[in-house]
Motif scaffolding. Structure first.
Motif, mmCIF file in Angstrom:
data_model
loop_
_atom_site.group_PDB
_atom_site.id
_atom_site.type_symbol
_atom_site.label_atom_id
_atom_site.label_comp_id
_atom_site.label_asym_id
_atom_site.label_seq_id
_atom_site.Cartn_x
_atom_site.Cartn_y
_atom_site.Cartn_z
ATOM 1 N N GLY A 197 -11.556 22.581 9.747
ATOM 2 C CA GLY A 197 -10.884 22.427 8.454
ATOM 3 C C GLY A 197 -9.405 22.122 8.652
ATOM 4 N N GLN A 198 -8.565 22.979 8.106
ATOM 5 C CA GLN A 198 -7.114 22.792 8.206
ATOM 6 C C GLN A 198 -6.501 23.564 9.377
ATOM 7 O OE1 GLN A 198 -5.437 20.542 6.204
ATOM 8 N NE2 GLN A 198 -7.585 20.089 5.772
ATOM 9 N N VAL A 199 -7.353 24.156 10.216
ATOM 10 C CA VAL A 199 -6.868 24.995 11.314
ATOM 11 C C VAL A 199 -7.158 24.350 12.665
ATOM 12 C CG1 VAL A 199 -7.059 27.263 12.405
ATOM 13 C CG2 VAL A 199 -7.245 27.072 9.934
ATOM 14 N N ALA A 200 -6.127 24.296 13.498
ATOM 15 C CA ALA A 200 -6.289 23.846 14.878
ATOM 16 C C ALA A 200 -6.232 25.072 15.778
ATOM 17 C CB ALA A 200 -5.180 22.867 15.249
ATOM 18 N N TYR A 201 -7.156 25.168 16.704
ATOM 19 C CA TYR A 201 -7.088 26.276 17.655
ATOM 20 C C TYR A 201 -7.172 25.738 19.066
ATOM 21 C CZ TYR A 201 -12.226 26.345 16.753
ATOM 22 O OH TYR A 201 -13.548 26.035 16.584
ATOM 23 N N ARG A 202 -6.309 26.293 19.916
ATOM 24 C CA ARG A 202 -6.123 25.749 21.260
ATOM 25 C C ARG A 202 -6.001 26.863 22.291
ATOM 26 N NH1 ARG A 202 -2.356 22.871 17.812
ATOM 27 N NH2 ARG A 202 -3.121 20.750 17.506
ATOM 28 N N LEU A 203 -6.401 26.552 23.503
ATOM 29 C CA LEU A 203 -6.258 27.476 24.615
ATOM 30 C C LEU A 203 -5.346 26.835 25.647
ATOM 31 C CD1 LEU A 203 -7.225 30.255 25.725
ATOM 32 C CD2 LEU A 203 -8.961 28.977 27.004
ATOM 33 N N PHE A 204 -4.309 27.577 26.015
ATOM 34 C CA PHE A 204 -3.331 27.108 26.993
ATOM 35 C C PHE A 204 -3.357 28.016 28.225
ATOM 36 C CE2 PHE A 204 -1.758 25.690 22.916
ATOM 37 C CZ PHE A 204 -1.248 24.414 23.172
ATOM 38 N N GLN A 205 -2.868 27.477 29.333
ATOM 39 C CA GLN A 205 -2.672 28.297 30.549
ATOM 40 C C GLN A 205 -1.194 28.235 30.923
ATOM 41 O OE1 GLN A 205 -4.806 27.271 34.251
ATOM 42 N NE2 GLN A 205 -5.218 29.455 34.354
ATOM 43 N N ASP A 226 9.453 34.641 28.611
ATOM 44 C CA ASP A 226 10.530 35.411 29.229
ATOM 45 C C ASP A 226 10.021 36.717 29.842
ATOM 46 O OD1 ASP A 226 13.144 35.935 30.006
ATOM 47 O OD2 ASP A 226 13.717 36.792 28.071
ATOM 48 N N GLY A 227 9.001 36.611 30.713
ATOM 49 C CA GLY A 227 8.570 37.767 31.494
ATOM 50 C C GLY A 227 7.333 38.513 31.024
ATOM 51 N N TRP A 228 6.709 38.075 29.934
ATOM 52 C CA TRP A 228 5.555 38.806 29.394
ATOM 53 C C TRP A 228 4.215 38.346 29.969
ATOM 54 C CZ3 TRP A 228 5.958 43.060 26.414
ATOM 55 C CH2 TRP A 228 7.190 43.317 25.820
ATOM 56 N N LEU A 229 4.177 37.150 30.531
ATOM 57 C CA LEU A 229 2.897 36.556 30.933
ATOM 58 C C LEU A 229 2.622 36.698 32.424
ATOM 59 C CD1 LEU A 229 3.272 33.288 28.830
ATOM 60 C CD2 LEU A 229 1.876 35.287 28.261
ATOM 61 N N ALA A 230 1.407 37.118 32.746
ATOM 62 C CA ALA A 230 0.970 37.153 34.145
ATOM 63 C C ALA A 230 0.790 35.718 34.626
ATOM 64 C CB ALA A 230 -0.347 37.918 34.257
ATOM 65 N N ASN A 231 0.839 35.519 35.926
ATOM 66 C CA ASN A 231 0.610 34.182 36.476
ATOM 67 C C ASN A 231 -0.772 33.684 36.041
ATOM 68 O OD1 ASN A 231 1.095 31.875 37.985
ATOM 69 N ND2 ASN A 231 0.195 32.746 39.822
ATOM 70 N N GLN A 232 -0.839 32.445 35.577
ATOM 71 C CA GLN A 232 -2.075 31.819 35.094
ATOM 72 C C GLN A 232 -2.622 32.467 33.817
ATOM 73 O OE1 GLN A 232 -3.268 28.970 36.937
ATOM 74 N NE2 GLN A 232 -1.240 29.331 37.756
ATOM 75 N N ASN A 251 -2.535 39.075 30.649
ATOM 76 C CA ASN A 251 -3.390 38.005 31.176
ATOM 77 C C ASN A 251 -3.922 37.100 30.072
ATOM 78 O OD1 ASN A 251 -4.172 40.829 32.623
ATOM 79 N ND2 ASN A 251 -3.777 39.212 34.127
ATOM 80 N N ILE A 252 -4.149 37.692 28.892
ATOM 81 C CA ILE A 252 -4.638 36.933 27.727
ATOM 82 C C ILE A 252 -3.791 37.324 26.526
ATOM 83 C CG2 ILE A 252 -6.568 36.579 26.142
ATOM 84 C CD1 ILE A 252 -8.452 36.922 28.527
ATOM 85 N N VAL A 253 -3.297 36.300 25.806
ATOM 86 C CA VAL A 253 -2.460 36.538 24.633
ATOM 87 C C VAL A 253 -3.027 35.743 23.460
ATOM 88 C CG1 VAL A 253 -0.148 36.292 23.638
ATOM 89 C CG2 VAL A 253 -0.403 36.904 26.056
#
Length: 195
Positions: free
Chosen positions: A184-192, A150-156, A128-130
């Motif tokens: 700084g030099q790091v970008a952090y993002r949350l995707f669904q 390729d099959g590791w992620l739960a829906n949403q 559910n969260i990676v």
């Protein structure tokens, strides 16, 4: 004088991470300071878990490049049901296992292997969260994302990605960007993830 130098160099090889909230709040865990290991800072971690707070309880989490375990152990403390930590560095994986035992965390699995090899096998569980926070200067984010699709992620499923600001790595079209910040030099993002 030599003995002092030895003590300083020994201190430089170890450090600690702090769990900032939840069941293990305030707990410090020892970490190995190995080359390429960048524990997520408390400031970034606090932002990330504010994003994840409504979704973290009782879910399966995968930390693809666990390193010091900062993200995985924070998820544990905040109520995740199961956490899989993957770490290639043998000494770092051993430290993760010791920290798991310190926390009596039967719901944490530490796997000492290459994340890409792990994800090339058939998925045994949906997550559910990676967390994807690999060593910099490579295309590990792109490769990891393709394999996860390729099959590791739960829906949403929610996927946290941390990489260099200047990186031009590509993420799948079916990953919707929800949140984004730069430190700084790091970008952090949350995707669904969407089908």
């Amino acid at each position: 004088m030599n003995q002092g130098k030895k003590q300083r160099s020994k201190k430089a090889t170890t450090g600690s991470i702090r769990i900032i909230a939840g069941k293990h709040r305030g707990r410090k865990l020892p970490v190995l300071m190995a080359e390429g290991l960048r524990p997520t800072t408390d400031r970034v971690k606090e932002t990330v878990f504010n994003w994840l707070m409504p979704y973290i309880h009782d879910v399966n989490c995968l930390d693809c490049f666990a390193g010091a375990g900062s993200l995985g152990f924070e998820a544990l403390s905040r109520g995740a049901a199961h956490i899989t930590l993957i770490e290639l560095n043998k000494a770092a994986a051993k430290q993760l296992q010791e920290n798991k035992e310190l926390l009596n965390a039967d719901n944490v699995i530490v796997t000492n292997t290459n994340s890409l090899d792990f994800l090339k096998s058939s998925a045994k569980k949906h997550y559910n969260i990676v967390f994807i926070d690999p060593p910099f200067r490579g295309d590990l984010v792109t490769q990891t994302a393709e394999l996860l699709n390729d099959g590791w992620l739960a829906n949403q499923a929610l996927i946290y990605v941390e990489m260099e600001v200047q990186s031009n790595q590509q993420l799948p079209n079916n990953w919707l960007l929800l949140k984004e910040k730069v430190a700084g030099q790091v970008a952090y993002r949350l995707f669904q993830y969407t089908y």
